[in-house]
Design a protein around this motif. Structure first.
Motif, PDB file in Angstrom:
ATOM      1  N   GLU A  71       0.339  -0.838   0.081  1.00  0.00           N
ATOM      2  CA  GLU A  71       0.539   0.087   0.070  1.00  0.00           C
ATOM      3  C   GLU A  71       0.459   1.658   0.111  1.00  0.00           C
ATOM      4  OE1 GLU A  71      -3.655   0.050   3.191  1.00  0.00           O
ATOM      5  OE2 GLU A  71      -3.398  -2.194   2.549  1.00  0.00           O
ATOM      6  N   ARG A  72       2.324   0.746   0.706  1.00  0.00           N
ATOM      7  CA  ARG A  72       2.585   2.029   0.858  1.00  0.00           C
ATOM      8  C   ARG A  72       3.661   2.318  -1.142  1.00  0.00           C
ATOM      9  NH1 ARG A  72       6.517   3.619   5.975  1.00  0.00           N
ATOM     10  NH2 ARG A  72       4.967   3.157   7.772  1.00  0.00           N
ATOM     11  N   ILE A  73       3.793   1.509  -1.780  1.00  0.00           N
ATOM     12  CA  ILE A  73       4.356   1.983  -2.323  1.00  0.00           C
ATOM     13  C   ILE A  73       3.150   2.055  -3.721  1.00  0.00           C
ATOM     14  CG2 ILE A  73       6.179   0.869  -2.670  1.00  0.00           C
ATOM     15  CD1 ILE A  73       5.145  -1.440  -4.227  1.00  0.00           C
ATOM     16  N   GLY A  74       1.635   2.168  -3.571  1.00  0.00           N
ATOM     17  CA  GLY A  74       0.541   2.479  -3.880  1.00  0.00           C
ATOM     18  C   GLY A  74      -0.598   1.397  -4.925  1.00  0.00           C
ATOM     19  N   VAL A  75      -0.752   0.479  -4.144  1.00  0.00           N
ATOM     20  CA  VAL A  75      -1.211  -0.941  -4.346  1.00  0.00           C
ATOM     21  C   VAL A  75      -2.279   0.021  -3.462  1.00  0.00           C
ATOM     22  CG1 VAL A  75      -1.804  -3.424  -4.844  1.00  0.00           C
ATOM     23  CG2 VAL A  75       0.707  -2.791  -4.954  1.00  0.00           C
ATOM     24  N   ARG A  76      -3.685  -0.055  -4.195  1.00  0.00           N
ATOM     25  CA  ARG A  76      -4.725  -0.184  -3.474  1.00  0.00           C
ATOM     26  C   ARG A  76      -5.552  -1.602  -4.014  1.00  0.00           C
ATOM     27  NH1 ARG A  76      -2.900   2.674  -0.677  1.00  0.00           N
ATOM     28  NH2 ARG A  76      -2.341   4.611  -1.909  1.00  0.00           N
ATOM     29  N   PRO A  77      -5.883  -2.341  -2.073  1.00  0.00           N
ATOM     30  CA  PRO A  77      -6.923  -3.414  -2.634  1.00  0.00           C
ATOM     31  C   PRO A  77      -8.135  -3.085  -3.133  1.00  0.00           C
ATOM     32  CG  PRO A  77      -5.988  -2.644  -0.446  1.00  0.00           C
ATOM     33  CD  PRO A  77      -5.937  -0.958  -1.185  1.00  0.00           C
ATOM     34  N   GLU A  78      -8.424  -3.769  -3.920  1.00  0.00           N
ATOM     35  CA  GLU A  78      -9.388  -3.785  -4.968  1.00  0.00           C
ATOM     36  C   GLU A  78     -10.625  -5.106  -4.889  1.00  0.00           C
ATOM     37  OE1 GLU A  78      -8.599  -4.047  -9.169  1.00  0.00           O
ATOM     38  OE2 GLU A  78      -7.677  -1.712  -8.390  1.00  0.00           O
ATOM     39  N   GLY A  79     -12.275  -4.696  -4.901  1.00  0.00           N
ATOM     40  CA  GLY A  79     -13.036  -6.271  -4.566  1.00  0.00           C
ATOM     41  C   GLY A  79     -13.377  -6.972  -3.252  1.00  0.00           C
ATOM     42  N   GLY A  80     -12.599  -5.759  -2.263  1.00  0.00           N
ATOM     43  CA  GLY A  80     -12.627  -6.912  -0.396  1.00  0.00           C
ATOM     44  C   GLY A  80     -11.558  -7.210  -0.530  1.00  0.00           C
ATOM     45  N   ARG A  81     -10.548  -7.385  -1.198  1.00  0.00           N
ATOM     46  CA  ARG A  81      -9.423  -8.394  -1.247  1.00  0.00           C
ATOM     47  C   ARG A  81      -8.249  -7.283  -1.256  1.00  0.00           C
ATOM     48  NH1 ARG A  81      -8.931 -10.264  -7.520  1.00  0.00           N
ATOM     49  NH2 ARG A  81      -9.075  -7.693  -7.294  1.00  0.00           N
ATOM     50  N   ASP A  82      -7.452  -7.921  -0.093  1.00  0.00           N
ATOM     51  CA  ASP A  82      -6.273  -7.091   0.174  1.00  0.00           C
ATOM     52  C   ASP A  82      -5.335  -6.578  -1.062  1.00  0.00           C
ATOM     53  OD1 ASP A  82      -4.817  -9.265  -0.457  1.00  0.00           O
ATOM     54  OD2 ASP A  82      -4.532  -9.222   2.533  1.00  0.00           O
ATOM     55  N   ALA A  83      -4.280  -6.025  -0.991  1.00  0.00           N
ATOM     56  CA  ALA A  83      -3.392  -5.321  -1.589  1.00  0.00           C
ATOM     57  C   ALA A  83      -2.186  -6.988  -2.475  1.00  0.00           C
ATOM     58  CB  ALA A  83      -2.071  -4.502  -1.149  1.00  0.00           C
ATOM     59  N   PHE A  84      -1.842  -7.556  -1.337  1.00  0.00           N
ATOM     60  CA  PHE A  84      -1.241  -9.167  -1.873  1.00  0.00           C
ATOM     61  C   PHE A  84      -2.416  -9.861  -2.935  1.00  0.00           C
ATOM     62  CE2 PHE A  84       0.240 -13.246  -1.220  1.00  0.00           C
ATOM     63  CZ  PHE A  84       1.517 -12.949  -0.750  1.00  0.00           C
ATOM     64  N   THR A  86      -5.203  -8.812  -4.317  1.00  0.00           N
ATOM     65  CA  THR A  86      -5.355  -7.735  -5.582  1.00  0.00           C
ATOM     66  C   THR A  86      -4.229  -8.124  -6.402  1.00  0.00           C
ATOM     67  OG1 THR A  86      -6.583  -6.132  -4.305  1.00  0.00           O
ATOM     68  CG2 THR A  86      -5.419  -5.621  -6.591  1.00  0.00           C
ATOM     69  N   LEU A  87      -2.450  -7.868  -5.929  1.00  0.00           N
ATOM     70  CA  LEU A  87      -1.835  -8.294  -7.905  1.00  0.00           C
ATOM     71  C   LEU A  87      -1.546  -9.706  -7.348  1.00  0.00           C
ATOM     72  CD1 LEU A  87       1.242  -6.265  -5.468  1.00  0.00           C
ATOM     73  CD2 LEU A  87      -0.607  -5.562  -8.146  1.00  0.00           C
ATOM     74  N   GLY A  88      -2.357 -10.441  -6.557  1.00  0.00           N
ATOM     75  CA  GLY A  88      -2.755 -12.006  -6.988  1.00  0.00           C
ATOM     76  C   GLY A  88      -1.211 -12.568  -7.046  1.00  0.00           C
ATOM     77  N   GLN A  94       0.353 -19.952  -3.864  1.00  0.00           N
ATOM     78  CA  GLN A  94      -0.429 -21.574  -3.533  1.00  0.00           C
ATOM     79  C   GLN A  94       0.477 -22.228  -4.837  1.00  0.00           C
ATOM     80  OE1 GLN A  94      -4.767 -20.116  -4.014  1.00  0.00           O
ATOM     81  NE2 GLN A  94      -4.652 -20.230  -1.913  1.00  0.00           N
ATOM     82  N   ALA A  95       0.888 -21.841  -5.630  1.00  0.00           N
ATOM     83  CA  ALA A  95       1.459 -22.274  -6.853  1.00  0.00           C
ATOM     84  C   ALA A  95       2.398 -22.874  -6.829  1.00  0.00           C
ATOM     85  CB  ALA A  95       1.324 -21.387  -8.446  1.00  0.00           C
ATOM     86  N   GLY A  96       3.140 -22.639  -5.965  1.00  0.00           N
ATOM     87  CA  GLY A  96       4.636 -22.529  -5.104  1.00  0.00           C
ATOM     88  C   GLY A  96       5.789 -21.933  -5.962  1.00  0.00           C
ATOM     89  N   ILE A  97       5.673 -21.193  -6.808  1.00  0.00           N
ATOM     90  CA  ILE A  97       6.193 -20.566  -7.484  1.00  0.00           C
ATOM     91  C   ILE A  97       7.433 -19.558  -6.035  1.00  0.00           C
ATOM     92  CG2 ILE A  97       6.989 -18.956  -9.215  1.00  0.00           C
ATOM     93  CD1 ILE A  97       4.369 -19.305  -9.848  1.00  0.00           C
TER      94      ILE A  97
END
Length: 101
Positions: A71-84, A86-88, A94-97
């Motif tokens: 959020e400090r670098i400008g990511v804004r949560p959308e659709g009830g999700r957190d910033a993490f 929101t970026l996917g 979960q995929a273990g990448i």
């Protein structure tokens, strides 16, 4: 280049704030504001934020650290999700990448 930038052979999964190579690469890529984030499968988190070469947020660990940094670098949560999420990034974890072991 390794010696000039202070790089070592540590695993890439270990966050090292202010590492010369990280700051050099960020500058070369044109990043003025960026976050270093680390998350593990057990829910551990660490994050810090930079504006240029100056740390704008001390390394913080624990719940909410990554979302605060994003959020400090400008990511804004959308659709009830957190910033993490929101970026996917949740699906990346979960995929273990990027997982080691």
């Amino acid at each position: 280049m390794r010696a000039r930038l202070g790089a070592d052979d540590r695993p890439l999964s270990e966050m090292e704030a202010d590492a010369p190579i990280t700051l050099h690469l960020a500058r070369e890529l044109g990043f003025d504001r960026f976050a270093l984030i680390e998350s593990d499968a057990e829910g551990g988190q660490a994050a810090t934020v930079y504006h240029g070469r100056l740390r704008a947020m001390p390394v913080r660990q624990g719940p909410g650290a990554i979302n605060e940094a994003l959020e400090r670098i400008g990511v804004r949560p959308e659709g009830g999700r957190d910033a993490f999420d929101t970026l996917g990034l949740g699906s990346v974890v979960q995929a273990g990448i990027g997982a080691t072991g």
